[in-house]
Design a protein around this motif. Structure first.
Motif, mmCIF file in Angstrom:
data_model
loop_
_atom_site.group_PDB
_atom_site.id
_atom_site.type_symbol
_atom_site.label_atom_id
_atom_site.label_comp_id
_atom_site.label_asym_id
_atom_site.label_seq_id
_atom_site.Cartn_x
_atom_site.Cartn_y
_atom_site.Cartn_z
ATOM 1 N N GLU A 54 0.828 -1.196 0.000
ATOM 2 C CA GLU A 54 0.000 0.000 0.000
ATOM 3 C C GLU A 54 0.866 1.252 0.000
ATOM 4 O OE1 GLU A 54 -3.123 -0.241 -0.424
ATOM 5 O OE2 GLU A 54 -3.359 -2.395 -0.066
ATOM 6 N N GLU A 55 0.341 2.314 -0.595
ATOM 7 C CA GLU A 55 1.033 3.597 -0.580
ATOM 8 C C GLU A 55 1.108 4.131 0.844
ATOM 9 O OE1 GLU A 55 0.699 7.991 -2.739
ATOM 10 O OE2 GLU A 55 -0.737 6.398 -3.194
ATOM 11 N N ALA A 56 2.240 4.745 1.185
ATOM 12 C CA ALA A 56 2.446 5.245 2.543
ATOM 13 C C ALA A 56 1.385 6.278 2.897
ATOM 14 C CB ALA A 56 3.849 5.849 2.670
ATOM 15 N N ARG A 57 0.883 6.164 4.134
ATOM 16 C CA ARG A 57 -0.134 7.067 4.686
ATOM 17 C C ARG A 57 -1.416 7.066 3.849
ATOM 18 N NH1 ARG A 57 4.657 9.710 5.345
ATOM 19 N NH2 ARG A 57 4.380 10.782 3.355
ATOM 20 N N VAL A 79 -11.639 1.996 -3.622
ATOM 21 C CA VAL A 79 -11.628 3.349 -3.061
ATOM 22 C C VAL A 79 -10.298 3.535 -2.350
ATOM 23 C CG1 VAL A 79 -12.703 4.977 -1.479
ATOM 24 C CG2 VAL A 79 -14.127 3.401 -2.778
ATOM 25 N N SER A 80 -9.647 4.681 -2.592
ATOM 26 C CA SER A 80 -8.366 4.975 -1.969
ATOM 27 C C SER A 80 -8.356 6.423 -1.506
ATOM 28 C CB SER A 80 -7.219 4.728 -2.954
ATOM 29 O OG SER A 80 -5.980 5.082 -2.383
ATOM 30 N N CYS A 81 -7.809 6.641 -0.300
ATOM 31 C CA CYS A 81 -7.739 8.001 0.242
ATOM 32 C C CYS A 81 -6.613 8.066 1.265
ATOM 33 C CB CYS A 81 -9.065 8.404 0.870
ATOM 34 S SG CYS A 81 -9.503 7.440 2.333
ATOM 35 N N PRO A 82 -6.093 9.260 1.568
ATOM 36 C CA PRO A 82 -5.072 9.393 2.613
ATOM 37 C C PRO A 82 -5.627 9.019 3.982
ATOM 38 C CG PRO A 82 -5.148 11.345 1.198
ATOM 39 C CD PRO A 82 -6.351 10.525 0.864
ATOM 40 N N VAL A 83 -4.757 8.505 4.842
ATOM 41 C CA VAL A 83 -5.183 8.154 6.191
ATOM 42 C C VAL A 83 -5.628 9.391 6.954
ATOM 43 C CG1 VAL A 83 -4.419 7.179 8.391
ATOM 44 C CG2 VAL A 83 -3.701 6.124 6.238
ATOM 45 N N ASP A 84 -4.853 10.463 6.857
ATOM 46 C CA ASP A 84 -5.234 11.730 7.479
ATOM 47 C C ASP A 84 -5.969 12.602 6.457
ATOM 48 O OD1 ASP A 84 -2.985 11.887 5.935
ATOM 49 O OD2 ASP A 84 -1.934 13.319 7.208
ATOM 50 N N LYS A 90 -8.660 14.605 -2.598
ATOM 51 C CA LYS A 90 -9.613 13.855 -3.414
ATOM 52 C C LYS A 90 -9.600 12.377 -3.053
ATOM 53 C CE LYS A 90 -10.934 13.022 -8.242
ATOM 54 N NZ LYS A 90 -10.582 13.257 -9.666
ATOM 55 N N ILE A 91 -10.772 11.811 -2.927
ATOM 56 C CA ILE A 91 -10.914 10.375 -2.746
ATOM 57 C C ILE A 91 -11.046 9.737 -4.127
ATOM 58 C CG2 ILE A 91 -12.319 8.535 -1.793
ATOM 59 C CD1 ILE A 91 -13.176 10.376 0.420
ATOM 60 N N VAL A 92 -10.147 8.823 -4.449
ATOM 61 C CA VAL A 92 -10.145 8.155 -5.753
ATOM 62 C C VAL A 92 -11.021 6.911 -5.663
ATOM 63 C CG1 VAL A 92 -8.743 7.075 -7.529
ATOM 64 C CG2 VAL A 92 -7.836 9.017 -6.236
ATOM 65 N N GLY A 93 -12.025 6.863 -6.498
ATOM 66 C CA GLY A 93 -12.922 5.714 -6.523
ATOM 67 C C GLY A 93 -13.245 5.290 -7.940
#
Length: 423
Positions: A54-57, A79-84, A90-93
């Protein structure tokens, strides 16, 4: 009563767990790709270097489901989004709806891809006739925010594939520019050697100049041993000259070993378990005199390895020129199955470590959890054989033998069989 007292002990058995993800999802759409881009160990290396890292954070989730009433269709949503997460980010979906005509043949299908990115709606379709070895495919972006390149107007492709030969070409029928073909490839297999060339016109303006420009050509040669079934070990080594500007050397090995079971929860008759170990590296070196940014090294090397200890645990790690990552995945084989993975990435430039998380839910692939004898005569999921002729000793780790070594995969579950014999 006497029969109960003199009852023979149960025969010793070896657990043969399924791979976490087999066949890989990329194999379902391989008929949309050039065979050159999938052979020479490229598909296996892509899975080794990317899956469960997984991508960091960042946090990602993937849902892969198909209805019980109609197994010919399935849906994959991610669906992918930053942890913080922050409101300005932007949320990528995206989601992929697929229809497949034959459950045992993934080469003829149609799917629709929807996303909140630039390619909002895209349709892909493939048809392949194994009797003749002929196939056709197309990729059509239906809704885009802006059509910039010729590829944004759609791509059509024709191919021929057999066990030892594959060639084909792609075209852009709705392109505003006269670029024909967009790409072409020719790959041939001779025993354990595989050689191929690929043409992708990107350089040259005058008529005929693109065919003569060596930067539009790539060539590769590979040596491979073993089948594409996870129950059989394999070995792949490849050399590639990419567009006369980059030299790529790659190696991938899939090892199948047995070890003693040290699990108090297992029955006494379970004497061993199959483990899967994968290792690969990729070396990229520039061979031209082109000036590149100081931030991009002329030579890069990345190494990765994975170890599947049982049906539930997978440990992976990779080392690259800029960072190192370790990933741990846990999978429960419910219906649907559930997978949670965590990755820790060490950025050597900034000296910081960050984690990424992922969750997957799936019922598309239903691999079987098998029991077999220690001599590895592979069985159907519901059959148990006696363990004969093998004495377990310290350090004795036999590979797969018997039916699997002979190439007889008819009794295996569909998910564990090798890919169809199409180069």
């Amino acid at each position: 009563m006497g029969n109960w007292v003199n009852k023979e002990p149960p025969p010793p058995m070896v657990l043969v767990p399924p791979l976490f993800d087999f066949p890989p999802l990329a194999a379902r759409t391989r008929m949309l790709e050039s065979s050159y881009n999938l052979l020479f160990g490229k598909l296996a290396l892509k899975c080794l270097f990317e899956d469960y890292f997984e991508e960091a954070r960042h946090f990602s989730t993937r849902i892969m489901l198909k209805p019980i009433d109609d197994p010919h269709v399935d849906l994959i949503a991610t669906v992918s989004c930053p942890v913080d997460y922050k409101p300005e980010e932007k949320i990528v979906g995206n989601a992929l709806f697929r229809w497949q005509s034959d459950l045992d043949d993934s080469h003829t299908f149609m799917d629709l891809f929807v996303s909140n990115s630039d390619r909002i709606l895209q349709m892909r379709s493939s048809a392949y006739y194994p009797k003749y070895g002929l196939g056709a495919f197309g990729i059509f972006p239906l809704l885009l925010k802006k059509r910039v390149s010729s590829e944004d107007y759609g791509v059509l492709g024709l191919r021929y594939g057999s066990g030892n030969l594959s060639f084909g070409a792609t075209f852009m029928p709705l392109s505003l520019k006269d670029e024909c073909p967009k790409s072409a490839w020719l790959v041939s297999k001779m025993g354990r050697l595989t050689a191929g060339v690929q043409y992708e016109p990107e350089y040259g303006i005058k008529d005929g100049a693109k065919y003569k420009n060596l930067r539009n050509w790539s060539c590769a040669i590979g040596y491979g041993v073993g089948s594409s079934s996870p129950l059989s070990p394999s070995f792949n080594f490849g050399l590639e000259l990419n567009k006369s500007s980059q030299f790529i050397a790659s190696f991938y090995q899939h090892v199948v070993v047995q070890r003693r079971v040290k699990n108090p929860l297992e029955e006494d008759e379970i004497v061993g378990i199959t483990n899967y170990i994968d290792f690969g590296f990729e070396l990229k070196t520039r061979v031209d005199d082109a000036k590149i940014s100081n931030d991009i090294p002329e030579s890069t090397l990345q190494v990765a390895a994975s170890w599947q200890a049982n049906k539930n645990l997978l440990l992976k790690g990779k080392v690259g020129p800029l960072s190192s990552t370790v990933s741990l995945a846990f999978k429960s084989w419910w219906k649907p199955s559930f997978t949670f993975n965590i990755s820790a990435t060490r950025d050597r430039i900034f000296g910081k470590t960050a984690c990424g998380f992922g969750i997957r839910v799936e019922n598309i692939r239903e691999a079987s959890y098998q029991r077999a004898d220690p001599n590895f005569v592979m069985l159907t999921p519901s059959k148990e054989h006696l363990a004969e002729g093998l004495v377990w000793k310290s350090g004795n780790r036999p590979m797969l033998q018997s039916d699997v070594k002979a190439g007889n995969f008819d009794d295996l579950p569909r998910e564990l069989r090798p890919f169809e014999k199409i180069l």
